[in-house]
Design a protein around this motif. Structure first.
Motif, short mmCIF file in Angstrom:
data_model
loop_
_atom_site.label_atom_id
_atom_site.label_comp_id
_atom_site.label_asym_id
_atom_site.label_seq_id
_atom_site.Cartn_x
_atom_site.Cartn_y
_atom_site.Cartn_z
N ARG A 3 8.61 21.57 -32.62
CA ARG A 3 8.03 20.31 -31.96
C ARG A 3 8.83 20.16 -30.42
N TYR A 4 8.33 19.54 -29.76
CA TYR A 4 8.87 19.66 -28.23
C TYR A 4 8.74 18.34 -27.65
N GLN A 5 9.80 17.71 -27.26
CA GLN A 5 9.75 16.33 -26.46
C GLN A 5 10.02 16.77 -24.98
N LEU A 6 9.22 16.62 -24.34
CA LEU A 6 9.40 16.62 -22.87
C LEU A 6 9.74 15.13 -22.03
N GLU A 7 10.41 15.25 -21.04
CA GLU A 7 10.42 13.79 -20.13
C GLU A 7 10.71 14.33 -18.93
N SER A 8 9.78 14.02 -18.12
CA SER A 8 9.75 14.37 -16.60
C SER A 8 9.92 13.28 -15.88
N THR A 9 10.76 13.51 -14.96
CA THR A 9 10.92 12.36 -13.88
C THR A 9 11.08 12.66 -12.49
N ALA A 10 10.05 11.97 -11.63
CA ALA A 10 9.70 12.36 -10.29
C ALA A 10 10.04 10.84 -9.51
N THR A 11 10.58 11.15 -8.17
CA THR A 11 10.95 10.19 -7.29
C THR A 11 10.22 10.52 -6.03
N CYS A 12 9.50 9.63 -5.40
CA CYS A 12 8.94 9.84 -4.17
C CYS A 12 9.29 8.43 -3.13
N GLY A 13 9.48 8.73 -2.09
CA GLY A 13 9.79 7.63 -0.97
C GLY A 13 11.19 7.72 -0.76
N THR A 14 11.45 6.94 0.13
CA THR A 14 12.93 6.79 0.56
C THR A 14 13.07 5.34 0.68
N GLY A 15 14.41 4.83 0.59
CA GLY A 15 14.93 3.25 0.85
C GLY A 15 14.10 2.33 -0.25
N THR B 296 0.78 -1.25 0.04
CA THR B 296 0.10 -0.02 -0.03
C THR B 296 0.72 1.31 -0.07
N ALA B 297 1.77 1.33 0.73
CA ALA B 297 2.75 2.62 0.79
C ALA B 297 3.58 2.65 -0.56
N HIS B 298 4.03 1.45 -1.10
CA HIS B 298 4.52 1.69 -2.38
C HIS B 298 3.54 2.29 -3.62
N GLU B 299 2.29 1.53 -3.47
CA GLU B 299 1.32 2.37 -4.40
C GLU B 299 1.00 3.74 -4.17
N VAL B 300 1.01 4.19 -2.90
CA VAL B 300 0.81 5.71 -2.78
C VAL B 300 1.94 6.35 -3.09
N PHE B 301 3.29 5.99 -3.02
CA PHE B 301 4.51 6.91 -3.45
C PHE B 301 4.45 6.71 -4.79
N ALA B 302 4.06 5.63 -5.63
CA ALA B 302 3.93 5.58 -7.15
C ALA B 302 3.10 6.65 -7.50
N THR B 303 1.82 6.56 -7.04
CA THR B 303 0.79 7.70 -7.52
C THR B 303 1.39 8.80 -7.15
N ARG B 304 2.05 9.22 -6.38
CA ARG B 304 2.51 10.68 -5.96
C ARG B 304 3.42 11.13 -6.95
N ALA B 305 4.38 10.10 -7.34
CA ALA B 305 5.42 10.15 -8.31
C ALA B 305 4.85 10.87 -9.66
N TRP B 306 3.70 9.81 -9.84
CA TRP B 306 3.21 9.86 -11.41
C TRP B 306 2.37 11.28 -11.65
N TYR B 307 1.83 11.78 -10.40
CA TYR B 307 1.15 13.14 -10.59
C TYR B 307 2.46 14.06 -10.51
N ALA B 308 3.29 13.95 -9.74
CA ALA B 308 4.38 15.11 -9.62
C ALA B 308 5.09 15.16 -11.07
N ALA B 309 5.32 14.00 -11.85
CA ALA B 309 5.73 14.02 -12.95
C ALA B 309 5.02 14.71 -14.15
N HIS B 310 3.61 14.55 -13.99
CA HIS B 310 2.42 14.95 -14.81
C HIS B 310 2.63 16.36 -14.72
N SER B 311 2.65 16.79 -13.46
CA SER B 311 2.64 18.13 -12.98
C SER B 311 3.72 19.04 -13.47
N GLY B 312 5.10 18.38 -13.65
CA GLY B 312 6.35 18.75 -14.18
C GLY B 312 6.09 19.28 -15.69
#
Length: 146
Positions: free
Chosen positions: A118-130, A47-63
């Protein structure tokens, strides 16, 4: 008298088997409890991993959305190629480390024979630790409208 002697011998044997049954049941219940604790721990970790994955997805999307708003400002009919650069953004709102967005501009000739981008954007987000650290990468392509 012989009946009472047999009864006491029989009850002694039953006490011994009851003790063995009690030890067996305690062992089985202990193993079941240990298995349930392990399942609960695995479930919490998942569950914690899924929460961090969702946060990272939305953070990358926002970037990506942020950089797109820089490339295509409101009220302008063309894009701003100068805004196409690398960005390192704070992701504190998502409880993440940071968001890195890279932008690559590609010139091309549009249907009217004019130079467009044309523009190519690549956004990388990392959430959580360890062991729970999760990284999500999103790629977006955008172009000027002819």
């Amino acid at each position: 008298m012989s009946v009472s002697v047999q009864a006491s011998v029989s009850s002694r044997r039953q006490r011994g088997s009851a003790l063995i049954m009690a030890i067996f049941l305690i062992t089985v219940m202990g193993l079941l409890a240990a298995a349930m604790i392990r399942i609960d721990h695995t479930s919490q970790s998942t569950t914690a991993h899924e929460v961090f994955a969702t946060r990272a997805w939305y953070a990358a999307h926002s970037g990506n959305e942020y950089v797109l708003s820089q490339l295509f400002p409101l009220g302008q009919s063309t894009s701003d190629p100068q805004a196409c650069q690398s960005y390192v953004l704070s992701a504190a709102a998502f409880s993440c480390q940071q968001v890195t967005v890279t932008c690559q501009a590609i010139e091309y000739q549009n249907g009217a024979g004019q130079t467009a981008h044309r523009y190519q954007l690549e956004s990388t987000a990392t959430c959580g630790t360890g062991a729970l650290a999760t990284t999500r990468v999103q790629e977006v392509w955008a172009k000027e409208i002819e």
